[in-house]
Design a protein around this motif. Structure first.
Motif, PDB file in Angstrom:
ATOM      1  N   ALA A 273       0.826  -1.209   0.000  1.00  0.00           N
ATOM      2  CA  ALA A 273       0.000   0.000   0.000  1.00  0.00           C
ATOM      3  C   ALA A 273       0.860   1.260   0.000  1.00  0.00           C
ATOM      4  O   ALA A 273       0.555   2.243  -0.684  1.00  0.00           O
ATOM      5  CB  ALA A 273      -0.934  -0.017   1.212  1.00  0.00           C
ATOM      6  N   LEU A 274       1.988   1.214   0.739  1.00  0.00           N
ATOM      7  CA  LEU A 274       2.883   2.374   0.757  1.00  0.00           C
ATOM      8  C   LEU A 274       3.517   2.621  -0.594  1.00  0.00           C
ATOM      9  O   LEU A 274       3.625   3.771  -1.058  1.00  0.00           O
ATOM     10  CB  LEU A 274       3.963   2.162   1.828  1.00  0.00           C
ATOM     11  CG  LEU A 274       3.509   2.214   3.290  1.00  0.00           C
ATOM     12  CD1 LEU A 274       4.652   1.845   4.211  1.00  0.00           C
ATOM     13  CD2 LEU A 274       2.978   3.603   3.635  1.00  0.00           C
TER      14      LEU A 274
ATOM     15  N   VAL B 242       2.299   1.760  -3.519  1.00  0.00           N
ATOM     16  CA  VAL B 242       1.256   2.253  -4.426  1.00  0.00           C
ATOM     17  C   VAL B 242       0.968   3.723  -4.165  1.00  0.00           C
ATOM     18  O   VAL B 242       0.824   4.541  -5.088  1.00  0.00           O
ATOM     19  CB  VAL B 242      -0.028   1.413  -4.269  1.00  0.00           C
ATOM     20  CG1 VAL B 242      -1.179   2.056  -5.026  1.00  0.00           C
ATOM     21  CG2 VAL B 242       0.212  -0.013  -4.757  1.00  0.00           C
ATOM     22  N   ALA B 243       0.922   4.087  -2.858  1.00  0.00           N
ATOM     23  CA  ALA B 243       0.648   5.485  -2.509  1.00  0.00           C
ATOM     24  C   ALA B 243       1.788   6.396  -2.936  1.00  0.00           C
ATOM     25  O   ALA B 243       1.576   7.562  -3.284  1.00  0.00           O
ATOM     26  CB  ALA B 243       0.415   5.600  -1.004  1.00  0.00           C
ATOM     27  N   ALA B 244       3.028   5.870  -2.919  1.00  0.00           N
ATOM     28  CA  ALA B 244       4.164   6.681  -3.305  1.00  0.00           C
ATOM     29  C   ALA B 244       4.189   6.930  -4.806  1.00  0.00           C
ATOM     30  O   ALA B 244       4.759   7.883  -5.292  1.00  0.00           O
ATOM     31  CB  ALA B 244       5.473   6.019  -2.875  1.00  0.00           C
TER      32      ALA B 244
END
Length: 259
Positions: free
Chosen positions: A254-255, A257-259
């Motif tokens: 998730a991190l 993808v968010a980055a």
């Protein structure tokens, strides 16, 4: 649990004392650094300031005897800290797309030295609770110094943005007070004597008041959320290893993808 991570694995009193002293110096310097009394002056940050680099290398040299005696425990603690190291790797990747990759890479190397130093010192402590007490003591001492500085130099410690104390700016002070609130607040349960709990509550009120004075909203929010988040972390730690791995990989995905 202490023996599982190498802490207290061998009965060498000098290793424990040396680790405690160097860890106390390390925490005190990490929190306070070298005070500057001219906020208009551009101060070199820790990872480019030659004096700061020598101080950190000096602390690492002081910890060398601990590493020679506890290298197996330090290795075990490193392997047990894989979630922290994965998180560090995630942040280290940001150096590739930073505006100044060279400076960002230097900052990552500087942080790696700090991680290595703390792993070595923690592996040398005879009891894990001593690390908690050292963090408490350093935070309380730093807060008392800032209170004294507020009385002596009110125009310097209180900036337009908020209370900065003797630190370079108010967010650094807010971060220090956040760690102080978390360590002192949980330290209330370490002993049952009335004098301990009265002293801890008084210290907590002082540090919390300084945290409010910093106007550091991020540190204040983390301090308020931590009592709700930590029980969840402790519950997750009791889950089977495969489930923990799945949660960690999911969070990392998730991190990314968010980055």
């Amino acid at each position: 649990m202490d023996r599982q991570y190498g802490i207290g694995a061998r009965n060498d009193p000098w290793v424990g004392w040396l680790s405690a002293v160097v860890l106390g110096l390390t925490l005190a310097y990490a929190i306070n650094g070298l005070p500057e009394f001219d906020r208009d002056r551009v101060v070199a940050t820790d990872y480019v300031n030659p004096l700061n680099r020598w101080i950190w290398l000096g602390l690492l040299a002081l910890a060398a005897p601990v590493l020679l005696r506890r290298w197996r425990e330090a290795l075990a603690l490193t392997l047990a800290s894989w979630p922290l190291l994965l998180l560090y790797l995630y942040f280290a990747l940001s150096a590739f797309w930073a505006l100044d990759p060279a400076i960002s890479a230097r900052r990552m190397v500087f942080t790696l030295v700090q991680l290595a130093l703390l792993i070595v010192l923690l592996s040398g402590l005879r009891r894990a609770v001593l690390a908690h007490l050292l963090i408490m003591g350093v935070c309380i001492g730093a807060a008392l110094i800032d209170v004294g500085a507020w009385a002596a130099l009110p125009g310097y410690v209180m900036t337009d943005e908020g209370f900065a104390g003797l630190q370079t700016q108010k967010n650094q002070t807010g971060l220090m007070m956040m760690f102080g609130c978390l360590s002192v607040g949980t330290g209330y349960f370490l002993r049952r004597e009335w004098w301990w709990r009265v002293g801890v509550l008084g210290s907590l009120l002082m540090i919390a008041g300084l945290l409010v004075a910093t106007r550091s909203t991020t540190s204040q929010a983390i301090t308020l959320l931590a009592p709700a988040v930590m029980p969840v972390v402790l519950l997750v730690a009791r889950l089977p290893r495969r489930v923990i791995w799945g949660i960690v990989l999911g969070v990392l995905a998730a991190l990314f993808v968010a980055a």
